[in-house]
Design a protein around this motif. Sequence first.
Motif, mmCIF file in Angstrom:
data_model
loop_
_atom_site.group_PDB
_atom_site.id
_atom_site.type_symbol
_atom_site.label_atom_id
_atom_site.label_comp_id
_atom_site.label_asym_id
_atom_site.label_seq_id
_atom_site.Cartn_x
_atom_site.Cartn_y
_atom_site.Cartn_z
ATOM 1 N N LYS A 199 45.875 -22.676 -42.635
ATOM 2 C CA LYS A 199 44.611 -21.986 -42.876
ATOM 3 C C LYS A 199 43.793 -22.715 -43.935
ATOM 4 C CE LYS A 199 46.275 -17.383 -41.680
ATOM 5 N NZ LYS A 199 46.580 -16.033 -42.176
ATOM 6 N N LYS A 200 44.463 -23.195 -44.982
ATOM 7 C CA LYS A 200 43.764 -23.938 -46.036
ATOM 8 C C LYS A 200 43.208 -25.250 -45.505
ATOM 9 C CE LYS A 200 46.006 -22.054 -50.133
ATOM 10 N NZ LYS A 200 46.780 -22.349 -51.348
ATOM 11 N N GLN A 201 43.967 -25.922 -44.651
ATOM 12 C CA GLN A 201 43.502 -27.175 -44.060
ATOM 13 C C GLN A 201 42.271 -26.933 -43.188
ATOM 14 O OE1 GLN A 201 47.050 -28.517 -42.085
ATOM 15 N NE2 GLN A 201 47.686 -29.818 -43.808
ATOM 16 N N ALA A 202 42.294 -25.863 -42.405
ATOM 17 C CA ALA A 202 41.151 -25.535 -41.552
ATOM 18 C C ALA A 202 39.930 -25.199 -42.396
ATOM 19 C CB ALA A 202 41.503 -24.366 -40.629
ATOM 20 N N ALA A 203 40.136 -24.454 -43.468
ATOM 21 C CA ALA A 203 39.026 -24.092 -44.352
ATOM 22 C C ALA A 203 38.457 -25.337 -45.023
ATOM 23 C CB ALA A 203 39.495 -23.085 -45.401
ATOM 24 N N ARG A 204 39.325 -26.230 -45.461
ATOM 25 C CA ARG A 204 38.872 -27.476 -46.097
ATOM 26 C C ARG A 204 38.048 -28.315 -45.115
ATOM 27 N NH1 ARG A 204 37.234 -29.389 -50.472
ATOM 28 N NH2 ARG A 204 38.918 -28.338 -51.535
ATOM 29 N N ALA A 205 38.515 -28.413 -43.875
ATOM 30 C CA ALA A 205 37.797 -29.188 -42.861
ATOM 31 C C ALA A 205 36.416 -28.590 -42.603
ATOM 32 C CB ALA A 205 38.608 -29.239 -41.569
ATOM 33 N N GLN A 206 36.334 -27.271 -42.511
ATOM 34 C CA GLN A 206 35.042 -26.620 -42.302
ATOM 35 C C GLN A 206 34.120 -26.852 -43.493
ATOM 36 O OE1 GLN A 206 36.191 -22.559 -41.575
ATOM 37 N NE2 GLN A 206 36.092 -22.827 -39.357
ATOM 38 N N PHE A 207 34.669 -26.791 -44.691
ATOM 39 C CA PHE A 207 33.872 -27.004 -45.893
ATOM 40 C C PHE A 207 33.341 -28.435 -45.944
ATOM 41 C CE2 PHE A 207 33.503 -28.097 -50.442
ATOM 42 C CZ PHE A 207 32.551 -27.157 -50.804
ATOM 43 N N GLU A 208 34.186 -29.406 -45.623
ATOM 44 C CA GLU A 208 33.760 -30.800 -45.624
ATOM 45 C C GLU A 208 32.672 -31.052 -44.580
ATOM 46 O OE1 GLU A 208 37.319 -33.122 -45.241
ATOM 47 O OE2 GLU A 208 37.969 -32.664 -47.293
ATOM 48 N N THR A 209 32.812 -30.421 -43.431
ATOM 49 C CA THR A 209 31.779 -30.548 -42.395
ATOM 50 C C THR A 209 30.465 -29.980 -42.896
ATOM 51 O OG1 THR A 209 33.430 -30.404 -40.635
ATOM 52 C CG2 THR A 209 31.163 -29.910 -40.025
ATOM 53 N N ALA A 210 30.527 -28.829 -43.541
ATOM 54 C CA ALA A 210 29.311 -28.196 -44.072
ATOM 55 C C ALA A 210 28.670 -29.080 -45.141
ATOM 56 C CB ALA A 210 29.640 -26.818 -44.635
ATOM 57 N N GLU A 211 29.486 -29.671 -46.002
ATOM 58 C CA GLU A 211 28.947 -30.561 -47.032
ATOM 59 C C GLU A 211 28.273 -31.786 -46.415
ATOM 60 O OE1 GLU A 211 32.295 -31.307 -49.683
ATOM 61 O OE2 GLU A 211 31.238 -30.138 -51.214
ATOM 62 N N ASN A 212 28.891 -32.348 -45.383
ATOM 63 C CA ASN A 212 28.306 -33.509 -44.715
ATOM 64 C C ASN A 212 26.968 -33.159 -44.067
ATOM 65 O OD1 ASN A 212 30.465 -35.126 -45.459
ATOM 66 N ND2 ASN A 212 31.574 -34.778 -43.551
ATOM 67 N N LEU A 213 26.907 -31.987 -43.443
ATOM 68 C CA LEU A 213 25.649 -31.553 -42.823
ATOM 69 C C LEU A 213 24.575 -31.322 -43.882
ATOM 70 C CD1 LEU A 213 27.038 -29.101 -40.119
ATOM 71 C CD2 LEU A 213 25.837 -31.254 -39.702
ATOM 72 N N ARG A 214 24.974 -30.749 -45.008
ATOM 73 C CA ARG A 214 24.007 -30.517 -46.080
ATOM 74 C C ARG A 214 23.499 -31.834 -46.654
ATOM 75 N NH1 ARG A 214 26.455 -28.341 -51.076
ATOM 76 N NH2 ARG A 214 26.631 -30.549 -51.466
ATOM 77 N N ASP A 215 24.415 -32.795 -46.836
ATOM 78 C CA ASP A 215 24.010 -34.108 -47.336
ATOM 79 C C ASP A 215 23.030 -34.781 -46.374
ATOM 80 O OD1 ASP A 215 25.570 -33.789 -49.588
ATOM 81 O OD2 ASP A 215 27.265 -34.962 -48.789
ATOM 82 N N ALA A 216 23.302 -34.649 -45.079
ATOM 83 C CA ALA A 216 22.394 -35.230 -44.082
ATOM 84 C C ALA A 216 21.029 -34.555 -44.155
ATOM 85 C CB ALA A 216 22.990 -35.087 -42.685
ATOM 86 N N LEU A 217 21.016 -33.247 -44.355
ATOM 87 C CA LEU A 217 19.756 -32.524 -44.464
ATOM 88 C C LEU A 217 19.009 -32.938 -45.728
ATOM 89 C CD1 LEU A 217 17.938 -30.258 -43.282
ATOM 90 C CD2 LEU A 217 19.158 -28.683 -44.771
ATOM 91 N N ASP A 218 19.733 -33.080 -46.829
ATOM 92 C CA ASP A 218 19.105 -33.474 -48.091
ATOM 93 C C ASP A 218 18.526 -34.887 -48.030
ATOM 94 O OD1 ASP A 218 19.605 -31.042 -49.264
ATOM 95 O OD2 ASP A 218 21.424 -31.706 -50.310
ATOM 96 N N SER A 219 19.117 -35.746 -47.207
ATOM 97 C CA SER A 219 18.628 -37.121 -47.108
ATOM 98 C C SER A 219 17.343 -37.205 -46.277
ATOM 99 C CB SER A 219 19.698 -38.031 -46.506
ATOM 100 O OG SER A 219 19.927 -37.694 -45.154
ATOM 101 N N LYS A 220 17.042 -36.156 -45.551
ATOM 102 C CA LYS A 220 15.829 -36.109 -44.727
ATOM 103 C C LYS A 220 14.669 -35.602 -45.588
ATOM 104 C CE LYS A 220 15.131 -34.620 -40.000
ATOM 105 N NZ LYS A 220 15.572 -33.686 -38.952
#
Length: 76
Positions: free
Chosen positions: A40-61
């Motif tokens: 469960k922790k691994q799944a949560a970490r993966a979701q969090f990392e995906t969200a951070e990557n999407l946010r970084d991509a949005l911030d770069s735009k």
Amino acid sequence: MKIGPRTPSRTTLSRKTIVFALACMMLAPVGVPARTVKQKKQAARAQFETAENLRDALDSKPEAERTRHDYQNVMD
């Protein structure tokens, strides 16, 4: 002669109970593997990392080029 409210018979109640029980069993998750806390922790970490990557991509735009869909995608 007064006619009172009709009460269901035992057979009707039994059938309703059986139908309800069958419906509950059909709605219950079947074959869902039990997950450990570590999984469960691994799944949560993966979701969090995906969200951070999407946010970084949005911030770069540039802000002027961001759309509502872009923000919604990050939130989802």
